[in-house]
Design a protein around this motif. Structure first.
Motif, PDB file in Angstrom:
ATOM      1  N   ILE A 195       0.805  -1.220   0.000  1.00 25.17           N
ATOM      2  CA  ILE A 195       0.000   0.000   0.000  1.00 25.17           C
ATOM      3  C   ILE A 195       0.843   1.277   0.000  1.00 25.17           C
ATOM      4  CG2 ILE A 195      -1.950  -1.163   1.112  1.00 25.17           C
ATOM      5  CD1 ILE A 195      -1.201   0.211   3.735  1.00 25.17           C
ATOM      6  N   LEU A 196       2.162   1.136   0.001  1.00 22.18           N
ATOM      7  CA  LEU A 196       3.054   2.293   0.026  1.00 22.18           C
ATOM      8  C   LEU A 196       3.866   2.353  -1.257  1.00 22.18           C
ATOM      9  CD1 LEU A 196       4.257   4.670   1.745  1.00 22.18           C
ATOM     10  CD2 LEU A 196       6.053   3.053   2.419  1.00 22.18           C
ATOM     11  N   ALA A 197       3.889   3.516  -1.900  1.00 20.25           N
ATOM     12  CA  ALA A 197       4.691   3.721  -3.107  1.00 20.25           C
ATOM     13  C   ALA A 197       5.972   4.461  -2.749  1.00 20.25           C
ATOM     14  CB  ALA A 197       3.912   4.512  -4.145  1.00 20.25           C
ATOM     15  N   SER A 198       7.088   3.918  -3.166  1.00 21.78           N
ATOM     16  CA  SER A 198       8.378   4.566  -2.944  1.00 21.78           C
ATOM     17  C   SER A 198       8.664   5.560  -4.066  1.00 21.78           C
ATOM     18  CB  SER A 198       9.480   3.514  -2.911  1.00 21.78           C
ATOM     19  OG  SER A 198       9.627   2.918  -4.210  1.00 21.78           O
ATOM     20  N   LEU A 199       9.672   6.395  -3.859  1.00 26.42           N
ATOM     21  CA  LEU A 199      10.097   7.339  -4.882  1.00 26.42           C
ATOM     22  C   LEU A 199      10.470   6.610  -6.165  1.00 26.42           C
ATOM     23  CD1 LEU A 199      10.966  10.233  -5.742  1.00 26.42           C
ATOM     24  CD2 LEU A 199      13.200   9.733  -4.727  1.00 26.42           C
TER      25      LEU A 199
END
Length: 327
Positions: A195-199
């Motif tokens: 659920i988390l998008a990194s750079l």
């Protein structure tokens, strides 16, 4: 024999009813539901002004809707624990640049929640914001996201729709007693990276067109008409679509509330946002974007929805490009 069978059925019915009563109806609960199940959940109050926890709410008669006309919010739901929103995000150094309002580490987030008095428990968590603005509502969604990211199961956490203001408008009581200091024993679990998008994922998604990017800021910031003070350059990510803040929740009296999945599908269609494709939501500091993520993931039901927690504050301050009117 029939009497024993009837008795057994009744007992099973009572047990089943009790079991269902202890579970959450979904990612959102109403004041009515919370009032009925208050002793079965842990209420976590989230706000950025801790002083009004002990202030009396002010009313001005009955509105046309039949609900109390709330003039000034105050107090908290009895036995709630309080979390200071200002503490749940942290400054981080990325490539030598100080970036504000970022995700904490698991260790740091555990300490924040324990300092607030959250304990390990089988009870579901219900997050309560003040609910008097889009920002306030999104404080709840940001905390919801972080609790989910750090291991709380989806079916054990919900948000009170409309927050404390909806609770007050419906005539439910609040306490103005000081919340006693307590140290909890909650511990972050394995991070849910889905659920988390990194750079780097954002860069790849933009380059390959593998994600739909949803900009959850006001329209003037999306267009680059104005620039947020925290961003180095104005505008938006190339190819992003706008899901502006005033389309995410609607005011009901003094409370801002989420709408139904059906409503959101109609709204998303108006903004050319597809509800069923891999999506990354962002804003300036991932506050408004957490509301957009909550709508896409938890209300509309898109299982491939991510939050870019770094958002534009990270993206622009690290020198990455935007499109829109020049500053």
């Amino acid at each position: 024999m029939k009497g024993k069978l009837l008795f057994a059925i009744c007992v099973l019915g009572v047990v089943a009813q009790a079991a269902s009563a202890s579970g959450l109806p979904g990612a959102l609960v109403t004041p009515q539901w919370l009032s009925r199940h208050l002793n079965e959940v842990t209420v976590v109050d989230i706000r950025d002004d801790m002083k009004n926890l002990t202030q009396e709410p002010q009313f001005g008669g009955v509105a046309a809707s039949g609900k109390k006309s709330l003039l000034q919010t105050g107090g908290h739901i009895a036995n709630a624990i309080a979390v200071d929103f200002n503490k749940i995000r942290v400054d981080r150094i990325v490539d030598g640049v100080k970036i504000q309002a970022q995700m904490p580490t698991a260790q740091r987030f555990t300490k924040i929640m324990d300092d607030s008095g959250l304990n390990k428990s089988d009870k579901p968590i219900v997050i309560v914001s003040v609910g008097d603005s889009v920002s306030s509502v999104d404080m709840a969604t940001r905390l919801y996201f972080q609790l989910r990211f750090f291991g709380e199961p989806r079916d054990k956490i919900a948000i009170l729709n409309g927050g404390l203001n909806a609770w007050l408008q419906d005539g439910y009581p609040v306490s103005v007693d000081k919340i006693a200091a307590a140290t909890g024993n909650w511990t972050a679990g394995p991070a849910d990276q889905k659920i988390l998008a990194s750079l780097e994922q954002v860069k790849v998604g933009l380059r390959e067109g593998s994600y739909q990017f949803v900009d959850a800021r006001p329209v003037d910031q999306f267009l680059g008409v104005v620039r947020s003070p925290v961003d180095k350059t104005p505008g938006h990510l190339a190819g992003a679509v706008s899901f502006p803040t005033d389309a995410i929740v609607r005011p009901i009296g003094a409370a801002y509330e989420f709408m139904s999945a059906r409503d959101y599908k109609m709204i998303l269609a108006q903004f050319h946002i597809r509800p069923d494709v891999p999506t990354i939501s962002y804003c300036n500091t991932a506050l408004f974007a957490s509301g957009a993520w909550f709508v896409m993931s938890e209300i509309v039901g898109n299982p491939n929805s991510k939050l870019y927690a770094g958002s534009m504050i990270e993206w622009t301050n690290l020198g990455n490009p935007t499109v829109g009117l020049p500053d």
